[in-house]
Structures are given as structure tokens and as C-alpha cells.
Scaffold this active site. Structure first.
Site, PDB file in Angstrom:
ATOM      1  N   GLN A   1       4.532 -22.994  50.498  1.00 13.98           N
ATOM      2  CA  GLN A   1       3.811 -21.745  50.767  1.00 13.98           C
ATOM      3  C   GLN A   1       4.633 -20.561  50.253  1.00 13.98           C
ATOM      4  O   GLN A   1       5.758 -20.339  50.684  1.00 13.98           O
ATOM      5  CB  GLN A   1       3.556 -21.609  52.282  1.00 13.98           C
TER       6      GLN A   1
ATOM      7  N   ASP B   1      -0.883 -27.701  44.414  1.00 10.62           N
ATOM      8  CA  ASP B   1      -1.078 -26.319  43.964  1.00 10.62           C
ATOM      9  C   ASP B   1      -1.141 -26.239  42.429  1.00 10.62           C
ATOM     10  O   ASP B   1      -1.535 -25.221  41.882  1.00 10.62           O
ATOM     11  CB  ASP B   1       0.091 -25.436  44.451  1.00 10.62           C
TER      12      ASP B   1
ATOM     13  N   LYS C   1      -5.260 -23.292  56.419  1.00  5.44           N
ATOM     14  CA  LYS C   1      -5.256 -24.485  55.560  1.00  5.44           C
ATOM     15  C   LYS C   1      -5.209 -25.763  56.417  1.00  5.44           C
ATOM     16  O   LYS C   1      -5.928 -26.726  56.157  1.00  5.44           O
ATOM     17  CB  LYS C   1      -4.055 -24.448  54.601  1.00  5.44           C
TER      18      LYS C   1
END
Ligand code: NAP
Length: 289
Positions: free
Chosen positions: A100, A123, A56
């Protein structure tokens, strides 16, 4: 195995196209002095998480998005994590914040994720963004479901009326994906571990998406001839030569002759998830202009 190229839904190719557009938008925002930065929060030393984060960060750097690394040790408390997230919420150079997953069970992941400013929730996992999604208001939409819909629509632009069966009902994949497909006017069925006769139901799907994490769960008996199959599942394994490999939920070689199109693992949904993370970061930055 030779696979007809027109059947293979290469997420990597589609993601590259999306990232080109995202990079243009990033350049445009930077020329207007709009900051672009994602804070990557991780807790502990999970090896798979480290791989995902490296990927990422690399893609973020390639399109001009700064990465702010926030790794905490696994004894970090929920309160400490929330405090740090609130500090990141205040920073102007941080336009996106991501936790994460997975995080240690000792931390209340619901509280931690919902401490993120919804405008920085790249997200799309906060209650506010999920609530806005299902009430069809502007919001940051979870990345993997967006990637799945884009892959499906790259094969069939109009999926109105199609029967979509999603295997898996998690908050990060199955549930938000069911909403996105409803918004495309699909008839949606969601299967889970308690579903009866899942194979029979899956076999009625024009579009079949599996997001379980069980290798080769889906074989030809689950697939209707001509279906579009999207394999979200990822299981890490080691092959007979001791080499690490990723296995999807779908027994690819067993179903390939029946499908209209299918995503490979790896190189299918995964790259699309990261591309939409970058797109969400741009969209989030625009909310602060
Ligand atoms: P999760 O939270 O563990 O959810 C798994 C879902 O599968 C649950 O709803 C569970 O049902 C259901 N399930 C389990 N066994 C089943 C069975 N035999 N038949 C039908 N349903 C079954 O997982 P997740 O976070 O959604 O992730 C799912 C998979 O996708 C994992 O392999 C993950 O690594 C992968 N993933 C990939 C990406 C990507 O970018 N490619 C992104 C996210 C996740 P219950 O609710 O009844 O327990």
C-alpha cells in the site's frame, strides 16, 4: 446540482457488475481448491492508507478472497521488508501481494515492489509486469488504468483514432494508462508539470484523463465540447462544517455542461480500481493452477 444521468459515469455501478463476475470466478476456483489470498503490506499508520486497506479487505472478503495483514512500523528497513515479501512469495495461500503506497521515504520502494513475485504482483507495478505490458505480453496490468479504460469504453466502445490526453505521468496511473490507450489505437498525449500550454492541449482531447492530485485544476477552458472526462485525482479536505471530503482534479460543476460523460469524485474511478484489484487477484491465482 442536477446532473443528467446519462452524463454521469458511475464507477460504483460498473464496478459492482465486474465484481459479480469476479465473485463467480472466485467461487469456481475455490471449488477446485485453488487458494485465493491477498497479502496487504503497509508501513506506518497513514490514515488514508488505512481507509483504503479497510475498503479493499472488505470487498475481498465479500467475494471470498482471504486477506493477510502485514503492517510494519515506519522504522522497518528495506532489507527487512524485502525478506518478508520473499517469505510471502513462498506461501501457497498467498496468491497476491500488494504494497500500500505511500511508504516512508527511508524505504527503497522500487526495490521493495520489485521483490514481489511478478505472478503475485496484483498491482502490476513490478518492472517485469510493466515491461510485459508495453511489449503486449500477458501480464498483471495496473488497476486504476484498467478502470479508466473500462469507464471510457462504457461510453464509447470504439475509441480507435480518438485523441486521449492524460494529465500526469506517474508509473502507477499516467504511464501505464498511456500504453493501454495506445493499444486501443488512440493518439495519446501525456501532460505533466513541465508541459507548456497544458490547457490548450487538453482542449483538443476527445478523451481527457486527469491524474494529478490538484483540486479543480481542470476547468471548462481545458475541456473540448463533447469530451469524455475521467477524474482520477483525489485530494482529502475538510468542508466548512468540519466534515471530511474528497475533491477531484476536475471542477465538475464548471465542466458538466460541456462534456459527453464525466466521472464523479468520489464514486468514479476509485471503485473501479478496487474491482480490478480483485480481478487481478483471480487472474494471478490462475497462474498457479
Ligand atoms: P503522482 O505520482 O504525484 O503524479 C502526479 C503527476 O501529475 C506527475 O506526473 C506530475 O508531473 C503531474 N502534475 C503535477 N502538477 C501538474 C500540473 N499543474 N499540470 C500538469 N501535470 C501536473 O500522483 P499519482 O500517484 O499518479 O496520483 C495522481 C492522483 O490520482 C492523486 O490525487 C491520487 O490520490 C489519485 N489516485 C487515485 C486513484 C483512484 O483509484 N481513484 C488511484 C491512484 C491515484 P511531474 O511528473 O512533472 O512531477
Amino acid at each position: 446540482m442536477e446532473v443528467a444521468n446519462n452524463k454521469l459515469l458511475k464507477g460504483a455501478d460498473l464496478a459492482a457488475k465486474l465484481l459479480m463476475q469476479v465473485a463467480k470466478d472466485a467461487k469456481d476456483l475455490k471449488s477446485k481448491d485453488v487458494p485465493l489470498g491477498i497479502a496487504f503490506i503497509s508501513i506506518g499508520e497513514d490514515p488514508a492508507s488505512k481507509v483504503y486497506l479497510t475498503r479493499k479487505r472488505k470487498i475481498a472478503a465479500s467475494i471470498g478472497i482471504e486477506s493477510i495483514d502485514c503492517n510494519f512500523n515506519e522504522n522497518t528497513s528495506t532489507e527487512k521488508l524485502i525478506y518478508e515479501i520473499e517469505e510471502l512469495n513462498k506461501r501457497k495461500d498467498v496468491t497476491g501481494i500488494l504494497v500500500q503506497l505511500p511508504i516512508p521515504k527511508s524505504i527503497d520502494s522500487f526495490k521493495a515492489i520489485n521483490a514481489i513475485d511478478p505472478k503475485k504482483d496484483v498491482d502490476g507495478f513490478t518492472v517485469e509486469n510493466i515491461g510485459r505490458l508495453i511489449t503486449k505480453q500477458k501480464c498483471l496490468v495496473p488497476c486504476t488504468p484498467q478502470g479508466c479504460v473500462a469507464l471510457i469504453k462504457s461510453v464509447e466502445q470504439n475509441i480507435s483514432g480518438a485523441h486521449a490526453v492524460i494529465i500526469g505521468r506517474s508509473h502507477i496511473v499516467g504511464r501505464p494508462l498511456s500504453e493501454l490507450l495506445l493499444q486501443e489505437n488512440c493518439s495519446v498525449t501525456v501532460l505533466h508539470s513541465r508541459s507548456k500550454k497544458p490547457e490548450e492541449i487538453a482542449r483538443t482531447a476527445d478523451i481527457l484523463i486527469s491524474a494529478v492530485g490538484e483540486p479543480k485544476l481542470v476547468h471548462e477552458g481545458w475541456v473540448k465540447p463533447g469530451a469524455i472526462v475521467i477524474d482520477v485525482g483525489i485530494t482529502r479536505a475538510v468542508d466548512e462544517n468540519g466534515k471530511k471530503k474528497l475533491i477531484g482534479d476536475v471542477d465538475f460543476e464548471n465542466v458538466i455542461n460541456k462534456v459527453k460523460a464525466i466521472t464523479p469524485v468520489p464514486g468514479g474511478v476509485g471503485p473501479m480500481t478496487i474491482a480490478y484489484l480483485m480481478k487481478n487477484t483471480i487472474d494471478a491465482a490462475k497462474l498457479f493452477i
